[in-house]
Design a protein around this motif. Structure first.
Motif, PDB file in Angstrom:
ATOM      1  N   UNK A  46      -6.779  11.145   0.771  1.00 14.09           N
ATOM      2  CA  UNK A  46      -7.120  11.811   2.032  1.00 14.09           C
ATOM      3  C   UNK A  46      -6.065  12.817   2.488  1.00 14.09           C
ATOM      4  N   UNK A  47      -4.836  12.684   1.980  1.00 15.30           N
ATOM      5  CA  UNK A  47      -3.758  13.527   2.463  1.00 15.30           C
ATOM      6  C   UNK A  47      -3.307  13.142   3.861  1.00 15.30           C
ATOM      7  N   UNK A  48      -3.668  11.946   4.263  1.00  9.56           N
ATOM      8  CA  UNK A  48      -3.347  11.484   5.610  1.00  9.56           C
ATOM      9  C   UNK A  48      -2.038  10.740   5.676  1.00  9.56           C
ATOM     10  N   UNK A  49      -1.750  10.212   6.858  1.00  8.12           N
ATOM     11  CA  UNK A  49      -0.542   9.429   7.121  1.00  8.12           C
ATOM     12  C   UNK A  49      -0.965   7.987   7.371  1.00  8.12           C
ATOM     13  N   UNK A  50      -0.368   7.057   6.647  1.00 12.66           N
ATOM     14  CA  UNK A  50      -0.729   5.643   6.746  1.00 12.66           C
ATOM     15  C   UNK A  50      -0.391   5.074   8.117  1.00 12.66           C
ATOM     16  N   UNK A  51      -1.379   4.442   8.744  1.00 12.87           N
ATOM     17  CA  UNK A  51      -1.152   3.727  10.002  1.00 12.87           C
ATOM     18  C   UNK A  51      -1.056   2.231   9.761  1.00 12.87           C
ATOM     19  N   UNK A  52      -1.992   1.692   8.953  1.00 10.88           N
ATOM     20  CA  UNK A  52      -1.966   0.258   8.678  1.00 10.88           C
ATOM     21  C   UNK A  52      -2.758  -0.059   7.422  1.00 10.88           C
ATOM     22  N   UNK A  53      -2.454  -1.209   6.840  1.00 16.10           N
ATOM     23  CA  UNK A  53      -3.188  -1.721   5.687  1.00 16.10           C
ATOM     24  C   UNK A  53      -3.192  -3.237   5.804  1.00 16.10           C
ATOM     25  N   UNK A  54      -4.387  -3.812   5.881  1.00 16.87           N
ATOM     26  CA  UNK A  54      -4.516  -5.254   6.085  1.00 16.87           C
ATOM     27  C   UNK A  54      -5.469  -5.842   5.049  1.00 16.87           C
ATOM     28  N   UNK A  55      -5.077  -6.949   4.402  1.00 15.86           N
ATOM     29  CA  UNK A  55      -5.988  -7.610   3.471  1.00 15.86           C
ATOM     30  C   UNK A  55      -7.091  -8.357   4.213  1.00 15.86           C
ATOM     31  N   UNK A  56      -8.231  -8.474   3.573  1.00 14.74           N
ATOM     32  CA  UNK A  56      -9.336  -9.245   4.139  1.00 14.74           C
ATOM     33  C   UNK A  56      -9.558 -10.485   3.282  1.00 14.74           C
ATOM     34  N   UNK A  57     -10.344 -11.409   3.770  1.00 14.75           N
ATOM     35  CA  UNK A  57     -10.591 -12.651   3.040  1.00 14.75           C
ATOM     36  C   UNK A  57     -11.480 -12.444   1.820  1.00 14.75           C
ATOM     37  N   UNK A  58     -12.167 -11.301   1.719  1.00 15.74           N
ATOM     38  CA  UNK A  58     -13.043 -11.044   0.574  1.00 15.74           C
ATOM     39  C   UNK A  58     -12.385 -10.189  -0.506  1.00 15.74           C
ATOM     40  N   UNK A  59     -11.045 -10.106  -0.502  1.00 19.71           N
ATOM     41  CA  UNK A  59     -10.321  -9.403  -1.558  1.00 19.71           C
ATOM     42  C   UNK A  59     -10.260  -7.896  -1.398  1.00 19.71           C
ATOM     43  N   UNK A  60     -10.504  -7.415  -0.208  1.00 15.37           N
ATOM     44  CA  UNK A  60     -10.406  -5.980   0.031  1.00 15.37           C
ATOM     45  C   UNK A  60      -9.273  -5.703   1.013  1.00 15.37           C
ATOM     46  N   UNK A  61      -8.988  -4.423   1.194  1.00 20.13           N
ATOM     47  CA  UNK A  61      -7.983  -4.007   2.167  1.00 20.13           C
ATOM     48  C   UNK A  61      -8.627  -3.052   3.150  1.00 20.13           C
ATOM     49  N   UNK A  62      -8.292  -3.209   4.416  1.00 22.05           N
ATOM     50  CA  UNK A  62      -8.723  -2.269   5.446  1.00 22.05           C
ATOM     51  C   UNK A  62      -7.539  -1.346   5.670  1.00 22.05           C
ATOM     52  N   UNK A  63      -7.717  -0.083   5.274  1.00 22.44           N
ATOM     53  CA  UNK A  63      -6.637   0.903   5.338  1.00 22.44           C
ATOM     54  C   UNK A  63      -7.005   1.944   6.388  1.00 22.44           C
ATOM     55  N   UNK A  64      -6.093   2.194   7.319  1.00 20.25           N
ATOM     56  CA  UNK A  64      -6.316   3.186   8.369  1.00 20.25           C
ATOM     57  C   UNK A  64      -5.283   4.293   8.221  1.00 20.25           C
TER      58      UNK A  64
END
Length: 83
Positions: A46-64
């Motif tokens: 995305x060329x963006x700036x990382x705000x947060x990255x959180x793992x989920x219980x289903x093996x994925x990551x929520x990246x903002x």
């Protein structure tokens, strides 16, 4: 309020002792679980700036990320990506 580390460094310098060298990376990204690679991929894509990255219980990551706008406010984007 001054940092205790800064005060200790200044005091050591004034007393003739050499201050301790602290190696601090220029950019530190702290993420939970194994989301580091997923976050790096989203930032690169995305060329963006990382705000947060959180793992989920289903093996994925929520990246903002914040994506710079064209002269306006940056756009906040949240993506779910596999770890």
């Amino acid at each position: 309020m001054s940092s205790p580390l800064i005060i200790a460094t200044l005091a050591a310098g004034l007393s003739g002792f050499a201050p301790l060298a602290i190696d601090v990376p220029s950019m530190v990204v702290a993420v939970d679980g194994d989301c580091g690679q997923a976050a790096a991929e989203v930032v690169a894509k995305t060329g963006g700036e990382l705000l947060s990255a959180q793992p989920t219980s289903d093996g994925q990551c929520v990246v903002t990320v914040l994506i710079p706008g064209n002269g306006g406010r940056p756009k906040k984007v949240t993506m779910r990506v596999p770890m």
